[in-house]
Design an enzyme around this catalytic site. Structure first.
Site, PDB file in Angstrom:
ATOM      1  N   CYS A 275       0.842  -1.194   0.000  1.00  0.00           N
ATOM      2  CA  CYS A 275       0.000   0.000   0.000  1.00  0.00           C
ATOM      3  C   CYS A 275       0.882   1.251   0.000  1.00  0.00           C
ATOM      4  O   CYS A 275       1.623   1.476  -0.950  1.00  0.00           O
ATOM      5  CB  CYS A 275      -0.993  -0.030   1.151  1.00  0.00           C
ATOM      6  SG  CYS A 275      -2.335   1.192   0.960  1.00  0.00           S
TER       7      CYS A 275
ATOM      8  N   HIS B 159      -4.152  -4.314  -0.446  1.00  0.00           N
ATOM      9  CA  HIS B 159      -3.763  -4.945   0.819  1.00  0.00           C
ATOM     10  C   HIS B 159      -3.807  -6.462   0.670  1.00  0.00           C
ATOM     11  O   HIS B 159      -4.885  -7.058   0.740  1.00  0.00           O
ATOM     12  CB  HIS B 159      -4.706  -4.503   1.938  1.00  0.00           C
ATOM     13  CG  HIS B 159      -4.484  -3.107   2.399  1.00  0.00           C
ATOM     14  ND1 HIS B 159      -3.553  -2.789   3.371  1.00  0.00           N
ATOM     15  CD2 HIS B 159      -5.033  -1.933   2.004  1.00  0.00           C
ATOM     16  CE1 HIS B 159      -3.561  -1.480   3.566  1.00  0.00           C
ATOM     17  NE2 HIS B 159      -4.439  -0.938   2.741  1.00  0.00           N
TER      18      HIS B 159
ATOM     19  N   GLU C   6      -2.979  -8.669   2.765  1.00  0.00           N
ATOM     20  CA  GLU C   6      -3.438  -9.285   4.019  1.00  0.00           C
ATOM     21  C   GLU C   6      -4.959  -9.257   4.138  1.00  0.00           C
ATOM     22  O   GLU C   6      -5.518  -9.931   5.010  1.00  0.00           O
ATOM     23  CB  GLU C   6      -2.777  -8.599   5.219  1.00  0.00           C
ATOM     24  CG  GLU C   6      -3.305  -7.231   5.586  1.00  0.00           C
ATOM     25  CD  GLU C   6      -2.758  -6.087   4.749  1.00  0.00           C
ATOM     26  OE1 GLU C   6      -2.983  -4.922   5.148  1.00  0.00           O
ATOM     27  OE2 GLU C   6      -2.092  -6.339   3.709  1.00  0.00           O
TER      28      GLU C   6
END
Length: 206
Positions: A84, A186, A188
């Site tokens: 990011c 992102h 994750e």
């Protein structure tokens, strides 16, 4: 299971570090968090996460000498993944709230979306792989990443663009040159696609 070198996540006060750490652990990698430049100088793989403003992030990196430590390790061939804001910091400069110098690890600059759609860009968008690299190995077409950003990277060298996405305009969302890599969305939070990318980074060069 394939061997994975321990991963060092850089803590400079801007990022959802625990979520990134848990995602790496989920794919079988050992990951620890540090804000100590001396520990970064011993790292064998580095992750630079981050959310927030480019200029403030660079101020914190410089104030803690983490910027020097990161550049030293990259110069020594240590793999680095920006996530990011971390991707944006890899580039030469950003136009966010003025002009701010970045880490100069990838050529190009960070630009604000000049579009009619709502900013920030938040949500799921398709990620389209443009060229081969170990970071995107085995990534199937038609997968989506979860984005939260108002700025995008504009690489000076098109060869660093591994994948693109669309938000009224096409923009680079995964970039890499050799062992310097970055993801705009992102991973994750991006389920199957994100975990595959993190696994690929964890096994990069093994």
């Amino acid at each position: 299971m394939q061997h994975m070198t321990p991963i060092t996540i850089v803590d400079y006060g801007a990022g959802n570090l625990r979520t990134v750490q848990r995602a790496f652990e989920y794919v079988g990698a050992e990951a620890h968090i540090t804000g100590d430049p001396d520990v970064v100088r011993q790292a064998r793989k580095l992750v630079l996460p981050g959310v927030g403003a480019f200029g403030k992030a660079m101020e914190r990196l410089r104030a803690t000498h983490l910027d020097e430590a990161i550049r030293e390790r990259v110069a020594e061939g240590v793999p680095l993944l920006g996530i990011c804001l971390g991707l944006q910091l890899l580039f030469d400069e950003s136009e966010e709230l003025g002009r701010h110098e970045g880490l100069h690890l990838l050529p190009g600059r960070v630009r604000k979306f000049d579009i009619s759609l709502k900013i920030p860009h938040i949500g799921w968008n398709e990620v389209r792989i443009q060229r081969e690299h170990p970071l995107v190995q085995g990534i199937a077409p038609g997968q989506f990443g979860y984005f939260v950003h108002s700025f995008y990277v504009d690489p000076a060298d098109p060869e660093v663009v591994l994948a693109t996405s669309d938000y009224e305009i096409e923009f680079a969302c995964i970039c890499a040159r050799d062992h310097v890599m970055g993801i705009q969305f992102h991973p994750e939070k991006s389920q199957e696609l994100g975990l595959a990318l993190l696994r690929n980074f964890a096994t990069f060069g093994e």
